[in-house]
Design a protein around this motif. Structure first.
Motif, PDB file in Angstrom:
ATOM      1  N   LEU A 155       0.677  -1.195   0.094  1.00 42.86           N
ATOM      2  CA  LEU A 155       0.065   0.092   0.109  1.00 42.86           C
ATOM      3  C   LEU A 155       0.857   1.190  -0.050  1.00 42.86           C
ATOM      4  O   LEU A 155       0.559   2.050  -0.882  1.00 42.86           O
ATOM      5  CB  LEU A 155      -0.867   0.019   1.188  1.00 42.86           C
ATOM      6  N   MET A 156       1.890   1.385   0.812  1.00 47.25           N
ATOM      7  CA  MET A 156       2.938   2.506   0.618  1.00 47.25           C
ATOM      8  C   MET A 156       3.585   2.604  -0.488  1.00 47.25           C
ATOM      9  O   MET A 156       4.040   3.787  -1.078  1.00 47.25           O
ATOM     10  CB  MET A 156       3.891   2.466   2.028  1.00 47.25           C
ATOM     11  N   GLY A 157       3.743   1.556  -1.204  1.00 50.96           N
ATOM     12  CA  GLY A 157       4.348   1.589  -2.518  1.00 50.96           C
ATOM     13  C   GLY A 157       3.494   2.273  -3.560  1.00 50.96           C
ATOM     14  O   GLY A 157       3.893   2.907  -4.303  1.00 50.96           O
ATOM     15  N   LEU A 158       2.233   1.890  -3.419  1.00 48.05           N
ATOM     16  CA  LEU A 158       1.372   2.570  -4.210  1.00 48.05           C
ATOM     17  C   LEU A 158       1.074   3.908  -4.059  1.00 48.05           C
ATOM     18  O   LEU A 158       0.745   4.849  -4.779  1.00 48.05           O
ATOM     19  CB  LEU A 158      -0.102   1.681  -4.161  1.00 48.05           C
ATOM     20  N   LEU A 159       1.025   4.567  -2.613  1.00 51.63           N
ATOM     21  CA  LEU A 159       0.672   5.781  -2.184  1.00 51.63           C
ATOM     22  C   LEU A 159       2.179   6.811  -2.236  1.00 51.63           C
ATOM     23  O   LEU A 159       1.972   7.758  -2.691  1.00 51.63           O
ATOM     24  CB  LEU A 159       0.097   5.790  -0.812  1.00 51.63           C
ATOM     25  N   ALA A 160       3.221   6.233  -1.390  1.00 48.19           N
ATOM     26  CA  ALA A 160       4.158   7.120  -0.939  1.00 48.19           C
ATOM     27  C   ALA A 160       5.289   7.199  -1.994  1.00 48.19           C
ATOM     28  O   ALA A 160       5.911   8.441  -2.298  1.00 48.19           O
ATOM     29  CB  ALA A 160       4.543   6.614   0.063  1.00 48.19           C
ATOM     30  N   LEU A 161       5.281   6.112  -2.827  1.00 51.71           N
ATOM     31  CA  LEU A 161       6.644   6.124  -3.882  1.00 51.71           C
ATOM     32  C   LEU A 161       6.317   6.869  -5.100  1.00 51.71           C
ATOM     33  O   LEU A 161       7.091   7.786  -5.344  1.00 51.71           O
ATOM     34  CB  LEU A 161       6.816   4.615  -4.299  1.00 51.71           C
ATOM     35  N   PRO A 162       5.139   6.911  -5.572  1.00 53.29           N
ATOM     36  CA  PRO A 162       4.980   7.954  -6.499  1.00 53.29           C
ATOM     37  C   PRO A 162       5.186   9.422  -6.158  1.00 53.29           C
ATOM     38  O   PRO A 162       5.492  10.160  -6.871  1.00 53.29           O
ATOM     39  CB  PRO A 162       3.477   7.790  -7.123  1.00 53.29           C
ATOM     40  N   ALA A 163       4.457   9.654  -4.757  1.00 49.12           N
ATOM     41  CA  ALA A 163       4.726  10.960  -4.087  1.00 49.12           C
ATOM     42  C   ALA A 163       6.021  11.522  -4.094  1.00 49.12           C
ATOM     43  O   ALA A 163       6.428  12.553  -4.379  1.00 49.12           O
ATOM     44  CB  ALA A 163       3.827  11.349  -2.934  1.00 49.12           C
ATOM     45  N   MET A 164       6.909  10.557  -3.634  1.00 48.34           N
ATOM     46  CA  MET A 164       8.450  11.062  -3.121  1.00 48.34           C
ATOM     47  C   MET A 164       8.982  11.165  -4.611  1.00 48.34           C
ATOM     48  O   MET A 164       9.878  11.938  -4.633  1.00 48.34           O
ATOM     49  CB  MET A 164       8.853  10.007  -2.540  1.00 48.34           C
ATOM     50  N   LEU A 165       8.658  10.270  -5.677  1.00 47.33           N
ATOM     51  CA  LEU A 165       9.501  10.707  -6.894  1.00 47.33           C
ATOM     52  C   LEU A 165       9.144  11.679  -7.574  1.00 47.33           C
ATOM     53  O   LEU A 165       9.771  12.596  -8.266  1.00 47.33           O
ATOM     54  CB  LEU A 165       9.186   9.305  -7.812  1.00 47.33           C
ATOM     55  N   ARG A 166       7.808  12.074  -7.647  1.00 49.25           N
ATOM     56  CA  ARG A 166       7.215  13.353  -8.064  1.00 49.25           C
ATOM     57  C   ARG A 166       7.910  14.605  -7.429  1.00 49.25           C
ATOM     58  O   ARG A 166       8.154  15.397  -7.895  1.00 49.25           O
ATOM     59  CB  ARG A 166       5.875  13.462  -8.136  1.00 49.25           C
ATOM     60  N   ALA A 167       8.327  14.453  -6.162  1.00 52.12           N
ATOM     61  CA  ALA A 167       8.562  15.560  -5.314  1.00 52.12           C
ATOM     62  C   ALA A 167      10.227  15.634  -5.520  1.00 52.12           C
ATOM     63  O   ALA A 167      11.164  16.474  -4.864  1.00 52.12           O
ATOM     64  CB  ALA A 167       8.435  15.482  -3.848  1.00 52.12           C
ATOM     65  N   GLY A 168      10.742  14.586  -6.273  1.00 48.99           N
ATOM     66  CA  GLY A 168      12.460  14.686  -6.766  1.00 48.99           C
ATOM     67  C   GLY A 168      13.225  13.916  -5.765  1.00 48.99           C
ATOM     68  O   GLY A 168      14.239  14.247  -5.444  1.00 48.99           O
ATOM     69  N   TYR A 169      12.455  13.088  -4.891  1.00 54.78           N
ATOM     70  CA  TYR A 169      13.119  12.347  -3.687  1.00 54.78           C
ATOM     71  C   TYR A 169      14.032  11.273  -4.634  1.00 54.78           C
ATOM     72  O   TYR A 169      13.983  10.665  -5.673  1.00 54.78           O
ATOM     73  CB  TYR A 169      12.178  11.612  -2.876  1.00 54.78           C
ATOM     74  N   ASN A 170      15.436  10.814  -3.812  1.00 55.34           N
ATOM     75  CA  ASN A 170      16.150   9.914  -4.444  1.00 55.34           C
ATOM     76  C   ASN A 170      15.513   8.558  -4.370  1.00 55.34           C
ATOM     77  O   ASN A 170      14.692   8.204  -3.497  1.00 55.34           O
ATOM     78  CB  ASN A 170      17.318   9.942  -3.678  1.00 55.34           C
ATOM     79  N   THR A 171      15.504   7.789  -5.446  1.00 54.62           N
ATOM     80  CA  THR A 171      14.755   6.523  -5.745  1.00 54.62           C
ATOM     81  C   THR A 171      15.221   5.471  -4.669  1.00 54.62           C
ATOM     82  O   THR A 171      14.393   4.854  -4.106  1.00 54.62           O
ATOM     83  CB  THR A 171      15.071   5.833  -7.031  1.00 54.62           C
ATOM     84  N   GLN A 172      16.439   5.429  -4.171  1.00 52.25           N
ATOM     85  CA  GLN A 172      16.848   4.346  -3.206  1.00 52.25           C
ATOM     86  C   GLN A 172      16.473   4.993  -1.677  1.00 52.25           C
ATOM     87  O   GLN A 172      16.056   4.074  -1.043  1.00 52.25           O
ATOM     88  CB  GLN A 172      18.456   4.516  -3.247  1.00 52.25           C
ATOM     89  N   LEU A 173      16.577   6.204  -1.487  1.00 48.51           N
ATOM     90  CA  LEU A 173      15.901   6.357  -0.136  1.00 48.51           C
ATOM     91  C   LEU A 173      14.398   6.199  -0.105  1.00 48.51           C
ATOM     92  O   LEU A 173      14.167   5.862   0.990  1.00 48.51           O
ATOM     93  CB  LEU A 173      16.586   8.196   0.069  1.00 48.51           C
ATOM     94  N   SER A 174      13.916   6.714  -1.272  1.00 46.91           N
ATOM     95  CA  SER A 174      12.258   6.259  -1.146  1.00 46.91           C
ATOM     96  C   SER A 174      11.908   4.760  -0.919  1.00 46.91           C
ATOM     97  O   SER A 174      11.240   4.373  -0.111  1.00 46.91           O
ATOM     98  CB  SER A 174      11.667   6.983  -2.411  1.00 46.91           C
ATOM     99  N   ALA A 175      12.778   4.001  -1.714  1.00 49.67           N
ATOM    100  CA  ALA A 175      12.447   2.470  -1.446  1.00 49.67           C
ATOM    101  C   ALA A 175      12.966   2.157  -0.229  1.00 49.67           C
ATOM    102  O   ALA A 175      12.553   1.256   0.413  1.00 49.67           O
ATOM    103  CB  ALA A 175      13.229   2.025  -2.780  1.00 49.67           C
TER     104      ALA A 175
END
Length: 677
Positions: A155-175
């Motif tokens: 669920l957090m992969g569906l909600l938080a990961l797209p939001a963090m990637l859109r905000a410019g977060y590093n992919t490794q930190l987000s994952a």
């Protein structure tokens, strides 16, 4: 190419296990039955790594080697299997597993996590790395309510990961934040792992839940501190939120009252209530907003009054004892007889042995006693308390009568036996109460000083998403930890709470209930079959002498307690790479648990270390189920290697948490000792 690397790694690891087992059999001078048990252990690990079902692999290997241990006697082998299955079915602790799992699936399908994540990330908008911090907080809260790692990560992969990637977060930190936060459900109660460990090691699940509370908070705090420090040092990996991302729209009626979204809400609403600025807004709407605004203040007042009465109410037990003993109990209060068991306390002694309290002195022998005893003997036993109350205010104590230490002063008992408890003065307020209330009052004042219209809307969002979950969590875990209910009873209440939440959020449908029941039955059946397989495997391992051989080998190394703990945790850490936590608990814990007494290790403390350590089973490749859960819902450009690299810093934080728990065991043992020992 990645799959081929993983296959090569897995096959290489299996080859090392088989080679080590063969070398052991070749190098020893005489092959004992215990060596065959170790060979069985190696074959089980290899079979599980090849993909065979864990439960049935344990059962199959256990039955084959039990048959060999019983000299090919099928009757004894089948009897052992039946006894193991019956033992699992008769374990009351396992009843709580399907109930907690069912609660988790209902809460998951109540669609709370989306509202929870949005409200928390808006509340933490100005914190460095706000989205990653909100992800960890959401995962911790949701993991406490569900305890299902796969559901939280997905669920957090569906909600938080797209939001963090859109905000410019590093992919490794987000994952890394999503996978590490999702795995907190392994440790934080109500954890299924703790139930399985408690049933395997014979440790109270209630004490395990109490002990895991602060280590879970510590680990979540370390994760959050790492993200904040990294975002502060390297803003490029976690840039701050833009004003558009922090914008919260107001309801139309509240928009008419708000001169600015940043304006303090308290004076505006109070001024609008007077009628000068509420021509277009109903008074009832303003009153409802004020109720929401002053809800924290009302809770603070209720908490202050309740805790004040609790800390200042005098003890009533001593007064009751005085009435029963007829005035002579003032002496017994100083002797601590109320705290002793009845067999050894003064209350259980026969009258003849109580120093003459029940017999009037027949001669002048009582005069030879010390003055304190003599005064006690001279008082008439019939209505001693009333006589004492009538004379206490008129005359001071006699010169020879000594007031026993700890006894209640005469003025405190002036109202007689019936009103002795009410006439006592209240105890002085402890300094800790003033400090706590002062801190809470300061926080409350800061809350109202900073409460703008935007923050009011965020607070409303928290009221509808965060606080219902917290009420459910506190009602379930609080009833367990405080001893008000058993884990099974609290799990039943939690399942009912999940139903109520799903109804409140209009998510309870026949399909939701059907899917939740199916998934609950699937998970519960897996755990129960694991226990049956583990019981058969452990019996075969013991019959072959494998446990005795391992114990002899460990004791021959003359390890200290510290060395044993380090060695065991390293072994569990390495086992977390190819195996899941369920397999490690049911296969290897029956081997470690009997060794704890030899080194003076508390099984409760060992279980907390293992629970912290076993999160590596979800965060370490090549198994790393959390990575595969996240990969299944992540965008195509997010690779599995990026997810693995993002996990590594959080694995290091787990090691730091294990070291901190070992250095300061009170982190995990303080709460169980206060509540239960």
């Amino acid at each position: 190419m990645t799959i081929r690397k993983e296959l090569w790694f897995g096959f290489s690891l299996m080859a090392l296990i088989v080679a080590g087992a063969l070398y052991m059999l070749v190098s020893v001078e005489t092959i004992e039955r215990g060596h065959i048990g170790l060979l069985m252990l190696a074959l089980v690990v290899v079979a599980i790594m090849l993909g065979f079902p864990t439960a049935f692999t344990l059962m199959g290997m256990g039955m084959i080697f039990t048959w060999l241990a019983y000299d090919r006697d099928w009757h004894k082998t089948l009897d052992l299997m039946v006894q193991a299955a019956y033992k699992v079915m008769g374990n009351d602790v396992l009843i709580s597993i399907p109930l907690f799992v069912f609660m988790g699936y209902l809460v998951e399908r109540a669609n709370l996590i989306e509202k929870l994540f949005r409200s928390i990330h808006l509340a933490l908008a100005r914190v460095p790395g706000a989205l990653a911090v909100a992800t960890l907080v959401t995962c911790a809260v949701f993991a406490t309510a569900t305890g299902i790692v796969g559901a939280v990560v997905t669920l957090m992969g569906l909600l938080a990961l797209p939001a963090m990637l859109r905000a410019g977060y590093n992919t490794q930190l987000s994952a890394g934040a999503i996978t590490a936060g999702g795995c907190l459900g392994i440790l934080i109660p109500p954890s299924v792992l703790l139930i399985v460990y408690g049933a395997t090691a014979g440790v109270s699940v209630v004490q395990l839940y109490a002990g895991a509370f602060f280590p879970g908070l510590m680990l979540a705090g370390l994760y959050i501190a790492y993200v904040i420090i990294l975002a502060k040092l390297k803003p490029s990996v976690a840039p701050p939120l833009s004003p558009q991302d922090r914008y919260v729209p107001l309801p139309p009626l509240l928009e008419r009252l708000a001169p600015s979204h940043a304006k303090n809400v308290v004076p505006v609403l109070l001024g609008a209530l007077k009628g000068s600025r509420n021509r277009d807004v109903p008074t009832g709407y303003i009153l409802r907003q004020l109720v929401v605004v002053f809800m924290p203040l009302m809770l603070f007042v209720l908490l202050a009054l309740w805790t004040y009465r609790s800390v200042t109410t005098p003890e009533v037990v001593e007064t009751v004892a005085m009435e029963r003993l007829g005035g002579g109990a003032a002496v017994s209060t100083s002797s601590g007889g109320l705290a002793e068991p009845p067999a050894s306390g003064g209350l259980a002694e026969p009258p003849a042995a109580s120093g003459g309290l029940a017999e009037p002195p027949a001669d002048n022998s009582a005069l030879k006693e010390p003055p304190a005893e003599a005064s006690a003997l001279k008082e008439p036993p019939a209505d001693a308390a009333a006589a004492a109350s009538s004379t206490a205010a008129a005359a001071p104590p006699a010169a020879g009568v000594q007031e026993p230490p700890g006894a209640t002063p005469p003025a405190a008992n002036a109202s007689g036996p019936a009103g002795a408890a009410t006439a006592q003065e209240r105890l002085p307020v402890p300094r800790g109460w003033w400090i706590t209330m002062g801190v809470l009052a300061t926080m409350l004042a800061a809350f109202y000083a900073l409460l703008s219209f935007t923050r009011l809307e965020v607070f409303k969002m928290l009221l509808t998403s965060f606080f219902p979950l917290m009420v459910l969590i506190l009602s379930v875990l609080g009833s367990i930890v405080l001893g008000l209910a058993t884990p099974s009873e609290a799990a039943a209440v939690g399942a009912l709470g999940g139903f109520i939440l799903a109804i409140a959020y209009r998510q309870l449908t026949f399909g939701v209930v059907k899917e939740s029941v199916f998934l609950t039955a699937k998970t519960s059946a897996m755990v129960c079959w694991l226990f049956v397989g583990s019981a058969i495997f452990s019996a075969a391992f013991a019959l072959l002498g494998g446990q005795e051989l391992v114990e002899r080998w460990v004791l021959s190394m003359n390890l200290t307690k510290t060395q044993f703990l380090v060695l065991s945790q390293v072994i569990i850490f390495v086992l977390g790479w190819p195996l899941e936590w369920t397999e490690i608990i049911v296969i290897f814990m029956p081997i470690f648990i009997p060794l704890l007494d030899n080194f003076g290790v508390d099984p409760l403390f060992f279980g907390l270390l293992v629970a912290l350590n076993l999160q590596t089973a979800f965060l370490s490749p090549p198994v790393a189920m959390a990575a595969f859960y996240l990969k299944g819902v992540s965008p195509p450009h997010v690779t599995l290697n990026q997810i693995f690299l993002g996990m590594l810093p959080f694995m290091g934080i787990q090691v730091i948490a294990i070291v901190m728990l070992y250095i300061f065991p009170e982190i995990g043992l303080w709460l169980p000792q206060v509540l239960y020992r």
